[in-house]
Scaffold this active site. Sequence first.
Site, short mmCIF file in Angstrom:
data_model
loop_
_atom_site.label_atom_id
_atom_site.label_comp_id
_atom_site.label_asym_id
_atom_site.label_seq_id
_atom_site.Cartn_x
_atom_site.Cartn_y
_atom_site.Cartn_z
N GLY A 61 -54.86 -53.89 22.65
CA GLY A 61 -55.38 -52.99 21.62
C GLY A 61 -54.39 -52.39 21.44
O GLY A 61 -52.96 -53.01 21.37
N HIS B 288 -53.16 -42.69 22.69
CA HIS B 288 -52.64 -42.69 21.61
C HIS B 288 -52.19 -41.44 20.09
O HIS B 288 -51.86 -41.30 19.34
CB HIS B 288 -52.12 -44.22 20.77
CG HIS B 288 -51.36 -45.09 21.51
ND1 HIS B 288 -49.74 -45.17 21.72
CD2 HIS B 288 -51.43 -46.07 22.06
CE1 HIS B 288 -49.87 -45.72 22.10
NE2 HIS B 288 -50.74 -46.77 22.67
N HIS C 248 -56.03 -45.98 27.34
CA HIS C 248 -54.74 -46.09 26.97
C HIS C 248 -54.81 -45.84 25.63
O HIS C 248 -53.80 -44.93 25.02
CB HIS C 248 -54.21 -47.42 27.38
CG HIS C 248 -53.11 -47.58 26.68
ND1 HIS C 248 -51.56 -47.81 27.31
CD2 HIS C 248 -52.56 -47.88 25.42
CE1 HIS C 248 -50.60 -47.59 26.87
NE2 HIS C 248 -51.44 -47.80 25.74
N GLU C 249 -55.22 -46.34 24.64
CA GLU C 249 -55.75 -46.16 22.89
C GLU C 249 -56.02 -45.02 22.84
O GLU C 249 -55.57 -44.48 21.88
CB GLU C 249 -56.52 -47.57 22.07
CG GLU C 249 -56.40 -48.81 23.05
CD GLU C 249 -54.64 -49.32 22.80
OE1 GLU C 249 -54.23 -48.46 21.47
OE2 GLU C 249 -54.84 -50.18 23.56
N GLN D 235 -49.62 -46.60 15.67
CA GLN D 235 -48.88 -47.93 16.69
C GLN D 235 -48.69 -48.91 14.82
O GLN D 235 -47.82 -48.78 15.53
CB GLN D 235 -49.04 -48.10 17.15
CG GLN D 235 -49.41 -47.58 18.17
CD GLN D 235 -49.99 -48.49 19.73
OE1 GLN D 235 -51.23 -49.04 19.74
NE2 GLN D 235 -49.50 -49.66 20.42
N CYS E 295 -47.27 -51.81 26.66
CA CYS E 295 -48.29 -50.95 25.20
C CYS E 295 -46.77 -51.46 24.31
O CYS E 295 -45.78 -51.43 24.03
CB CYS E 295 -47.81 -49.49 25.24
SG CYS E 295 -47.76 -48.83 23.71
N LEU E 296 -47.60 -52.15 22.61
CA LEU E 296 -46.31 -53.06 22.11
C LEU E 296 -46.13 -51.05 21.92
O LEU E 296 -44.98 -52.16 21.23
CB LEU E 296 -47.75 -53.64 20.84
CG LEU E 296 -49.04 -54.28 21.83
CD1 LEU E 296 -49.68 -54.60 20.37
CD2 LEU E 296 -47.93 -55.71 21.79
#
Length: 181
Positions: free
Chosen positions: A45, A144, A140-141, A50, A98-99
């Site tokens: 994701g 952000h 989660h996304e 990000q 998370c990235l």
Amino acid sequence: MILPIYVYGQPVLREVAKPVDLDMEGLDQLIADMYETMKNADGVGIAAPQVGKSLRIVIVDGTDLVDDYPELKDFKRVMINPEITEKSEETAEYSEGCLSVPDINCSVIRPKKITVRYFNEKREQVTETFDGFGCRMVEHELDHLEGHMFIDRVSQIRRKLIGGKLRKLETRNFRPRYKIK
Ligand code: NI
């Protein structure tokens, strides 16, 4: 094009992302770039902040997780201007990563089910209810887009335990596996 991933400490990750004009020039390219960037980093994701864009766009792709979660077989979504319209009282607990917060995984409790209204990549409005791990990926996304990260939602004690690692990320004192900013 693979874009650098903005890592913990970058202010854009803490901003409330702006609504997207569906006719925005370069929107399809940005979505393609976000997808390529996510895949290149082995992510499932990604949200536009990000990659340094304060815009309400997220992508999830659970198709690589099908061995562990068979229900994710076709689970690939682009969501533009998503809005949560319903949340379940019932919660679920999953480990998240998370990235933008590399090498940290924590268990997080969130609603088990949510309903989201969004525009897909064809600019069609969709209302969809998510459950299970797919729901978790979306939650989660979407976080952000509000300037939140999963590490904000872990217990105080856990947060203390990862404090040192977070400082290393913030000072870029680590070896990234993909291009970062
Ligand atoms: Ni994330």
